[in-house]
Design a protein around this motif. Sequence first.
Motif, short mmCIF file in Angstrom:
data_model
loop_
_atom_site.label_atom_id
_atom_site.label_comp_id
_atom_site.label_asym_id
_atom_site.label_seq_id
_atom_site.Cartn_x
_atom_site.Cartn_y
_atom_site.Cartn_z
N ASP A 188 -119.66 -38.14 7.70
CA ASP A 188 -120.43 -37.26 8.84
C ASP A 188 -118.82 -36.31 9.41
O ASP A 188 -119.46 -35.03 9.25
CB ASP A 188 -120.58 -38.25 9.82
CG ASP A 188 -121.51 -37.29 10.80
OD1 ASP A 188 -122.14 -36.16 10.54
OD2 ASP A 188 -121.61 -38.15 11.77
N ASP A 189 -118.50 -36.69 9.96
CA ASP A 189 -117.21 -35.64 10.04
C ASP A 189 -116.46 -34.88 9.94
O ASP A 189 -116.50 -33.88 10.05
CB ASP A 189 -116.41 -36.65 11.45
CG ASP A 189 -116.46 -37.05 12.21
OD1 ASP A 189 -117.72 -37.12 12.84
OD2 ASP A 189 -115.82 -37.91 12.66
N GLY A 190 -115.92 -35.20 8.20
CA GLY A 190 -115.53 -34.81 6.92
C GLY A 190 -116.23 -33.04 6.55
O GLY A 190 -115.92 -32.24 6.51
N LEU A 191 -118.27 -33.48 6.67
CA LEU A 191 -118.87 -32.46 6.22
C LEU A 191 -119.36 -31.95 7.68
O LEU A 191 -119.56 -30.32 7.36
CB LEU A 191 -120.10 -33.19 6.27
CG LEU A 191 -120.40 -34.09 4.41
CD1 LEU A 191 -121.42 -34.82 4.38
CD2 LEU A 191 -120.13 -33.36 3.46
N ARG A 192 -119.77 -32.24 8.57
CA ARG A 192 -119.43 -31.19 10.00
C ARG A 192 -117.71 -30.63 10.10
O ARG A 192 -118.41 -29.88 10.13
CB ARG A 192 -119.15 -31.91 10.92
CG ARG A 192 -119.47 -31.66 12.31
CD ARG A 192 -119.87 -32.76 13.35
NE ARG A 192 -120.69 -33.38 13.20
CZ ARG A 192 -121.92 -33.93 14.07
NH1 ARG A 192 -122.40 -33.39 14.28
NH2 ARG A 192 -122.92 -34.77 14.03
N ALA A 193 -117.24 -30.74 9.37
CA ALA A 193 -116.08 -29.79 9.63
C ALA A 193 -116.19 -29.24 9.01
O ALA A 193 -114.65 -28.30 8.49
CB ALA A 193 -114.69 -31.22 9.59
N GLY A 194 -116.81 -29.31 7.36
CA GLY A 194 -116.79 -28.25 6.20
C GLY A 194 -115.57 -28.56 5.80
O GLY A 194 -115.44 -28.12 4.72
N LEU A 195 -114.84 -30.17 5.43
CA LEU A 195 -113.83 -30.41 4.26
C LEU A 195 -113.78 -30.78 3.58
O LEU A 195 -113.79 -30.12 2.04
CB LEU A 195 -112.62 -31.57 5.13
CG LEU A 195 -112.26 -31.37 6.71
CD1 LEU A 195 -111.83 -32.54 7.12
CD2 LEU A 195 -111.42 -30.02 6.62
N PHE A 196 -115.38 -30.81 2.87
CA PHE A 196 -115.47 -31.16 1.80
C PHE A 196 -117.14 -30.90 1.36
O PHE A 196 -117.76 -30.72 2.69
CB PHE A 196 -115.88 -32.59 0.99
CG PHE A 196 -115.47 -33.71 2.04
CD1 PHE A 196 -116.80 -34.18 2.87
CD2 PHE A 196 -114.93 -34.02 2.82
CE1 PHE A 196 -116.88 -34.98 3.21
CE2 PHE A 196 -114.88 -35.06 4.03
CZ PHE A 196 -116.23 -35.74 3.93
N GLU A 197 -117.49 -30.77 0.37
CA GLU A 197 -119.77 -30.26 0.46
C GLU A 197 -120.09 -31.60 0.27
O GLU A 197 -119.44 -32.86 -0.82
CB GLU A 197 -119.63 -29.09 -0.29
CG GLU A 197 -119.19 -28.19 0.29
CD GLU A 197 -120.15 -27.59 1.61
OE1 GLU A 197 -120.92 -27.94 2.12
OE2 GLU A 197 -118.90 -27.33 1.96
N LEU A 198 -121.34 -31.96 0.39
CA LEU A 198 -122.28 -32.86 -0.14
C LEU A 198 -122.26 -33.18 -1.84
O LEU A 198 -122.46 -34.01 -2.44
CB LEU A 198 -123.88 -32.72 0.00
CG LEU A 198 -123.88 -33.25 2.02
CD1 LEU A 198 -125.57 -32.75 1.89
CD2 LEU A 198 -124.36 -34.98 1.79
N ALA A 199 -122.15 -31.80 -2.09
CA ALA A 199 -121.56 -31.79 -3.62
C ALA A 199 -120.69 -32.43 -4.28
O ALA A 199 -120.62 -33.11 -5.49
CB ALA A 199 -122.01 -30.28 -4.34
N LEU A 245 -127.69 -42.23 -3.50
CA LEU A 245 -128.51 -42.10 -1.35
C LEU A 245 -129.23 -41.04 -1.22
O LEU A 245 -130.04 -41.10 -1.22
CB LEU A 245 -127.38 -42.61 -0.43
CG LEU A 245 -127.19 -44.18 -0.62
CD1 LEU A 245 -125.49 -44.61 -0.22
CD2 LEU A 245 -128.24 -45.04 -0.37
N ILE A 246 -128.07 -39.67 -1.79
CA ILE A 246 -128.70 -38.64 -1.59
C ILE A 246 -130.26 -38.41 -2.49
O ILE A 246 -131.34 -37.83 -2.03
CB ILE A 246 -128.27 -37.29 -2.21
CG1 ILE A 246 -126.40 -37.29 -0.92
CG2 ILE A 246 -128.57 -36.13 -2.02
CD1 ILE A 246 -125.21 -36.59 -1.38
N ALA A 247 -130.59 -39.05 -3.11
CA ALA A 247 -131.60 -39.02 -4.23
C ALA A 247 -132.61 -39.43 -3.39
O ALA A 247 -133.74 -38.98 -3.30
CB ALA A 247 -130.83 -39.40 -5.82
N GLU A 248 -132.46 -40.26 -3.16
CA GLU A 248 -133.33 -41.63 -2.07
C GLU A 248 -133.93 -40.59 -1.33
O GLU A 248 -135.58 -40.41 -1.19
CB GLU A 248 -132.28 -42.88 -1.74
CG GLU A 248 -133.77 -43.33 -1.18
CD GLU A 248 -133.03 -44.61 -0.08
OE1 GLU A 248 -132.54 -44.63 0.60
OE2 GLU A 248 -132.40 -45.98 -1.53
N ILE A 249 -133.21 -39.71 -0.20
CA ILE A 249 -133.58 -38.88 0.48
C ILE A 249 -134.54 -37.86 -0.01
O ILE A 249 -135.26 -37.40 0.76
CB ILE A 249 -132.10 -38.91 1.84
CG1 ILE A 249 -130.98 -40.00 1.91
CG2 ILE A 249 -132.58 -37.82 2.72
CD1 ILE A 249 -129.70 -39.84 2.29
#
Length: 395
Positions: free
Chosen positions: A214-225, A236-240
């Motif tokens: 959560d924090d890493g995505l919020r900080a822009g250190l990496f992307e969901l991709a 999990l992302i496909a389920e969502i």
Amino acid sequence: MASWAADWRRSRGRQFPEAPSPTRSEFQRDRDRIIHSTAFRRLGYKTQVFVPHEGDHYRTRLTHTIEVAQIARSLARALGLDDDLAEALALAHDLGHTPFGHTGEDALGEVMEAYRGFDHNAQALRIVTRLERHYAQYDGLNLTWETLEGLVKHNGPLLDKDGRPVARYAKRGIPIAILEFDERIPLDLSSFASAEAQAAAVADDIAYNAHDIDDGLRAGLFELADLREIAFIDALIAEIDALHPGLDQPRLVHELTRRVITRFIEDVIVEGHGRLVAAGVRSSDEVRAHGATLVGFSPAMSEVERQLKAFLFVHMYRHPRVVKVRNEALAVVHNLFVRLFSQPGDMPSEWAARALAAPDDMRRARLVCDYIAGMTDRYALAEHSRLFGQAPSLR
């Protein structure tokens, strides 16, 4: 509670005997004393990964601890354990952490190498048995044996059956604070801790893996991709996406984080219950004597956790932005130790008097280490500014 749970009525007691509480169990009293301690309050201004001024919504050491406690309670209740003991251990597990998270621990480890080192679990033990000074009758919090044992051994035994240090202590030996306390009140360092302590330990793993995503995505250190390279996360992302197509990213990230936590908790409940039943343990002492961890991940989920840790190590903990702050924080802690060890009079009067009266360098170094380890991030920076005329921005 299940037969394998710790029973507060059969506690091995406290270092200083006290009359029982008419309204609380012994483990509830431990939990409450931890919450009201000075060290616990300081966690609100100690780094988890990001220093607090980088953003209001990143985890601090305190919010991480609260999340660990919630997960530990959930595991304990599902497994028939004493959830008050599990919660107390979760709340106390990071009391010994320094300013600037693991970076501060690394820095103190380096400067204390000639003085028997630094270890945050040993520091937590020092805090709850010596450094907290509020009660009229004793130093520390006078916690039960079971809480102290779990604080020291929640990650497993420290010694093998032949008395040799194991795991991370195999090379550097058992920290002196633990050895000295164990001489007075044996903690059975070659046995496992209670199932409640094991639940708190795995809760820690679940919490930081989920909230660092959560924090890493919020900080822009990496992307969901980037995360989708891990099959578990991709599913999990496909389920969502199937349930909530077109969901905006903040909600999607939250849905992902809560699913990560839920899947891990459910796995530990099923795996832990199966191990406890198969082991045939009928008491907390039999859990300790079993010789293996009974509350933990299944082999499949252990592999997922390994993949998550490997991803976060590369994409978050060693990200150039994080490394830059880490290097500056290392210098702050190093500078503070060198200055205060050579000029202990620069510490507040109570600390200065004790350091100046120390009979040798070993004890002076430990006093200076205690003082620095107790600092919050902002206090460490303020002290650096006071003593050196400046402090890095850590940005």
